[in-house]
Design a protein around this motif. Sequence first.
Motif, mmCIF file in Angstrom:
data_model
loop_
_atom_site.group_PDB
_atom_site.id
_atom_site.type_symbol
_atom_site.label_atom_id
_atom_site.label_comp_id
_atom_site.label_asym_id
_atom_site.label_seq_id
_atom_site.Cartn_x
_atom_site.Cartn_y
_atom_site.Cartn_z
ATOM 1 N N GLU A 53 0.790 -1.203 -0.075
ATOM 2 C CA GLU A 53 -0.072 -0.071 0.196
ATOM 3 C C GLU A 53 0.832 1.373 -0.003
ATOM 4 O O GLU A 53 0.782 2.313 -0.701
ATOM 5 C CB GLU A 53 -1.045 0.054 1.191
ATOM 6 N N LYS A 54 2.024 1.198 0.644
ATOM 7 C CA LYS A 54 2.814 2.274 0.835
ATOM 8 C C LYS A 54 3.506 2.314 -0.807
ATOM 9 O O LYS A 54 3.820 3.548 -1.079
ATOM 10 C CB LYS A 54 4.159 2.133 1.686
ATOM 11 N N THR A 57 -5.723 1.742 0.390
ATOM 12 C CA THR A 57 -6.628 1.367 1.540
ATOM 13 C C THR A 57 -6.708 2.782 2.270
ATOM 14 O O THR A 57 -7.710 2.970 2.842
ATOM 15 C CB THR A 57 -6.093 0.062 2.264
ATOM 16 N N TYR A 58 -5.444 3.379 2.560
ATOM 17 C CA TYR A 58 -5.368 4.582 3.471
ATOM 18 C C TYR A 58 -6.284 5.670 3.105
ATOM 19 O O TYR A 58 -7.065 6.280 3.931
ATOM 20 C CB TYR A 58 -4.085 5.169 3.510
ATOM 21 N N ASP A 59 -6.619 5.619 1.561
ATOM 22 C CA ASP A 59 -7.667 6.756 1.165
ATOM 23 C C ASP A 59 -8.886 6.335 0.870
ATOM 24 O O ASP A 59 -9.805 6.870 1.085
ATOM 25 C CB ASP A 59 -6.949 7.359 -0.310
ATOM 26 N N GLN A 60 -9.197 5.137 0.684
ATOM 27 C CA GLN A 60 -10.462 4.369 0.421
ATOM 28 C C GLN A 60 -11.279 4.330 1.892
ATOM 29 O O GLN A 60 -12.419 4.500 1.453
ATOM 30 C CB GLN A 60 -10.362 2.802 -0.439
ATOM 31 N N SER A 66 -6.503 -3.429 -2.681
ATOM 32 C CA SER A 66 -7.130 -2.129 -3.024
ATOM 33 C C SER A 66 -7.392 -2.019 -4.514
ATOM 34 O O SER A 66 -8.218 -1.243 -5.003
ATOM 35 C CB SER A 66 -6.275 -0.963 -2.585
ATOM 36 N N GLY A 67 -6.504 -2.593 -5.188
ATOM 37 C CA GLY A 67 -6.662 -2.611 -6.904
ATOM 38 C C GLY A 67 -7.970 -3.241 -7.319
ATOM 39 O O GLY A 67 -8.832 -2.806 -7.989
#
Length: 385
Positions: free
Chosen positions: A68-69, A316-319, A298-299
């Motif tokens: 994710e990073k 994921t951090y933004d979703q 997340s994709g």
Amino acid sequence: MASHRKSRPAGTRVAGIRTPALATAALTSVALLSQSANAAPAADGKPSVEEVEKKVDDLYRQAESATEKYNAAKEKTSKQRKRVDTLLDDVAERTQKLNEAREELGSFAAAQYRTGAAVPETATFLLADSPQDYFDRTQLMNRLTGRQKQAVDDYVTEQSATMKKRQEATKSLETLTESQSDLQTAKSTVQKKLSDARQLLSKLTAEEKARLAAIEKKKQEEAARQAAELAAQQAAQQKAQEQSGSTSSGSTSTSTSGSSTTDSSYATKAEKAIAFARAQIGKPYVWGATGPDSYDCSGLTQASWKAAGVDLPRTTYDQVNAGTTVSLADAQPGDLIFFYDDISHVGLYIGDGMMIHAPKPGAYVREESVYYGGASIIHSVVRPA
């Protein structure tokens, strides 16, 4: 849009109230695995199967977090590269205008030289073929002076703007370099974690691999049981709401009808998102992938909701911020379920305590219980549309 709640320590309650049945299920899960979890290392110093399993799970988790990073760094790098390209194009265009302004200044300088502008006006009058010739030449020089002043102003303006854009481009290039460095660091971290996990698994004997598979099977069975209990709880809650709605007043019924319309709109989009996700089942998890042949977690959720006409952020951090937070008991098909305190995993809820997700490296997109890793790892539930 509602923001997600703060990360909670492991073992705290999921969004919503955990029922006694679910608490019992969690305790049962612990009991099933307690013997494995407390297994001592082998006498020869080699880690036990249970230790390997825990270590591999941890490595996969760390790899997914690093993924994710990586996704965030990749997105930032892509945006920064576009900005740099735009700035460089702008600089090139302004440089061309600057050159044109410089050429115009040069032509005025040459014209002044040819007309003898540097000669005193008295001498120019005396040397003129006729008084009329003097006045015609003077009038021309006055016009040239006015145009020259404009040309000088244009040149100074273009020079200042070009210099400013060059400075912006230089700064953006430095930021791009930093983003690329972050991207490479995240990529290296993912690769290292996956390599370590593969190395641990490669050292297992056939017998140990069979024991590992048995442990995984017990986990899946317990997760399925917990999912069934959640489904029963949601069904009971839905029935109670329907009964309450049927006995409500006329004014309340109107409000409920409006709510149902909203739910219907969401359900239509959710059906499209779920249909897309279901069509991806069997495709491999590949970190950083957004389809169409492979996905990371997340994709997959991003692509699924895009098929329903809803644009979700990449990570994921933004979703987790791209919607309204609801309790797990109130989860509806199409909702996003996030896992772990660092919000490093996400799945698409499909109802009955089940979800479709891209689990981890080496696995494939699949349908699975939301309790695949236990109740304590569920972070929150978000309704994206």
